[in-house]
Design an enzyme around this catalytic site. Structure first.
Site, PDB file in Angstrom:
ATOM      1  CE  LYS A 164      -3.817  -2.408   2.356  1.00 54.98           C
ATOM      2  NZ  LYS A 164      -4.717  -2.411   3.549  1.00 54.98           N
ATOM      3  CE1 TYR A 191      -9.249  -3.192   0.463  1.00 54.03           C
ATOM      4  CE2 TYR A 191      -8.571  -1.340  -0.899  1.00 54.03           C
ATOM      5  CZ  TYR A 191      -8.266  -2.342   0.010  1.00 54.03           C
ATOM      6  OH  TYR A 191      -6.963  -2.492   0.459  1.00 54.03           O
ATOM      7  CG  ASN A 196      -3.637  -2.590   7.035  1.00 53.58           C
ATOM      8  OD1 ASN A 196      -3.537  -2.022   5.949  1.00 53.58           O
ATOM      9  ND2 ASN A 196      -4.598  -3.445   7.316  1.00 53.58           N
ATOM     10  CG  HIS A 228      -4.857  -6.504  -0.248  1.00 53.58           C
ATOM     11  ND1 HIS A 228      -6.074  -6.597   0.378  1.00 53.58           N
ATOM     12  CD2 HIS A 228      -4.886  -7.392  -1.288  1.00 53.58           C
ATOM     13  CE1 HIS A 228      -6.810  -7.506  -0.262  1.00 53.58           C
ATOM     14  NE2 HIS A 228      -6.121  -7.992  -1.273  1.00 53.58           N
ATOM     15  CD  GLU A 264      -8.134  -9.572  -3.535  1.00 50.74           C
ATOM     16  OE1 GLU A 264      -6.962  -9.966  -3.295  1.00 50.74           O
ATOM     17  OE2 GLU A 264      -8.981  -9.359  -2.640  1.00 50.74           O
TER      18      GLU A 264
HETATM   19  P1  IDP Z   1      -7.665  -7.318   5.337  1.00 50.57           P
HETATM   20  O1  IDP Z   1      -6.977  -6.243   4.520  1.00 50.57           O
HETATM   21  O2  IDP Z   1      -6.773  -7.806   6.454  1.00 50.57           O
HETATM   22  O3  IDP Z   1      -8.226  -8.441   4.498  1.00 50.57           O
HETATM   23  P2  IDP Z   1     -10.382  -6.229   5.591  1.00 50.57           P
HETATM   24  O4  IDP Z   1     -11.280  -6.414   6.754  1.00 50.57           O
HETATM   25  O5  IDP Z   1     -10.734  -6.880   4.290  1.00 50.57           O
HETATM   26  O6  IDP Z   1      -8.912  -6.618   6.075  1.00 50.57           O
HETATM   27  O7  IDP Z   1     -10.267  -4.656   5.364  1.00 50.57           O
HETATM   28  C1  IDP Z   1      -9.653  -4.137   4.213  1.00 50.57           C
HETATM   29  C2  IDP Z   1      -8.793  -2.954   4.592  1.00 50.57           C
HETATM   30  O8  IDP Z   1      -9.645  -1.900   5.041  1.00 50.57           O
HETATM   31  C3  IDP Z   1      -7.829  -3.178   5.762  1.00 50.57           C
HETATM   32  O9  IDP Z   1      -6.616  -3.806   5.374  1.00 50.57           O
HETATM   33  C4  IDP Z   1      -7.612  -1.772   6.249  1.00 50.57           C
HETATM   34  O10 IDP Z   1      -6.688  -1.069   5.416  1.00 50.57           O
HETATM   35  C5  IDP Z   1      -8.991  -1.155   6.054  1.00 50.57           C
HETATM   36  N1  IDP Z   1      -9.822  -1.242   7.265  1.00 50.57           N
HETATM   37  C6  IDP Z   1     -10.543  -2.286   7.685  1.00 50.57           C
HETATM   38  N2  IDP Z   1     -11.165  -2.004   8.852  1.00 50.57           N
HETATM   39  C7  IDP Z   1     -10.820  -0.747   9.148  1.00 50.57           C
HETATM   40  C8  IDP Z   1     -11.140   0.129  10.242  1.00 50.57           C
HETATM   41  O11 IDP Z   1     -11.870  -0.235  11.165  1.00 50.57           O
HETATM   42  N3  IDP Z   1     -10.577   1.367  10.204  1.00 50.57           N
HETATM   43  C9  IDP Z   1      -9.757   1.787   9.211  1.00 50.57           C
HETATM   44  N4  IDP Z   1      -9.442   1.005   8.173  1.00 50.57           N
HETATM   45  C10 IDP Z   1      -9.956  -0.247   8.142  1.00 50.57           C
END
Ligand code: IDP
Length: 160
Positions: A20, A60, A123, A126, A137
């Site tokens: 990212k 997304y 984070n 992905h 994807e």
């Molecule tokens: P993942 O990336 O670990 O599969 P997902 O639940 O699919 O997690 O969420 C996609 C992305 O959305 C996360 O990696 C993160 O960047 C963002 N995200 C998910 N939940 C939150 C939140 O509560 N606050 C801010 N960003 C979030």
């Protein structure tokens, strides 16, 4: 032999791993790629791009309507990302383990998010979470001709 075939089963499994914009800005592109290479996974596609909004909306789509959806699109669209595809046995599941938990605070040290991140909204990386997600994807981010089929010369030292 039969055993070789058994132990190589699933060797063509593929996953989509994206570094990212924060991973790019933090200078950990090489480290992330190194972890997958050293594990023994095979890099079959790689590109840096400024992701178009429509691509991020598709990528997304399951999160549309959630409160973090708009900030998420802004975050991922804010700079170039590095899109990659990796191949190997159990690469989807193992790749997710290498990434760590979605929330870096819950990620073990030694994982990418556990080593480089603090909050969910930044984070770093992905990774596809299932076979169907990986297929979807990879198809979104890469044209078929952008994914290379090549043979690891070290294959017999990675698999039995
Ligand atoms: P993942 O990336 O670990 O599969 P997902 O639940 O699919 O997690 O969420 C996609 C992305 O959305 C996360 O990696 C993160 O960047 C963002 N995200 C998910 N939940 C939150 C939140 O509560 N606050 C801010 N960003 C979030």
């Amino acid at each position: 032999s039969k055993l070789d075939i058994l132990n190589m089963a699933g060797a063509s499994e593929r996953t989509f791993i994206m570094i990212k914009p924060d991973g790019v800005q933090r200078g950990v592109v090489g480290d992330i790629i190194r972890r997958f290479e050293q594990r023994g996974y095979k890099l079959v596609a790689l590109k840096m791009l400024q992701p178009p909004k429509a691509l991020l909306e598709s990528h997304y789509e399951e999160h549309k309507g959630k409160k973090f959806y708009e900030p998420l699109l802004e975050y991922i669209g804010s700079g170039p990302v590095v899109a990659t595809v990796w191949e190997g046995v159990n690469v989807i599941t193992v790749g997710r383990k290498m990434l760590g938990a979605t929330d870096p605070a819950k990620s073990e040290p030694g994982t990418i998010r556990g080593d480089f991140g603090i909050v969910t909204g930044r984070n770093i990386v992905h990774g596809s979470d299932s076979e169907s997600a990986a297929k979807r994807e990879i198809g979104l981010w890469f044209r078929p001709e952008e994914v290379s089929d090549w043979k690891h010369t070290a294959e017999k030292w990675i698999y039995e």
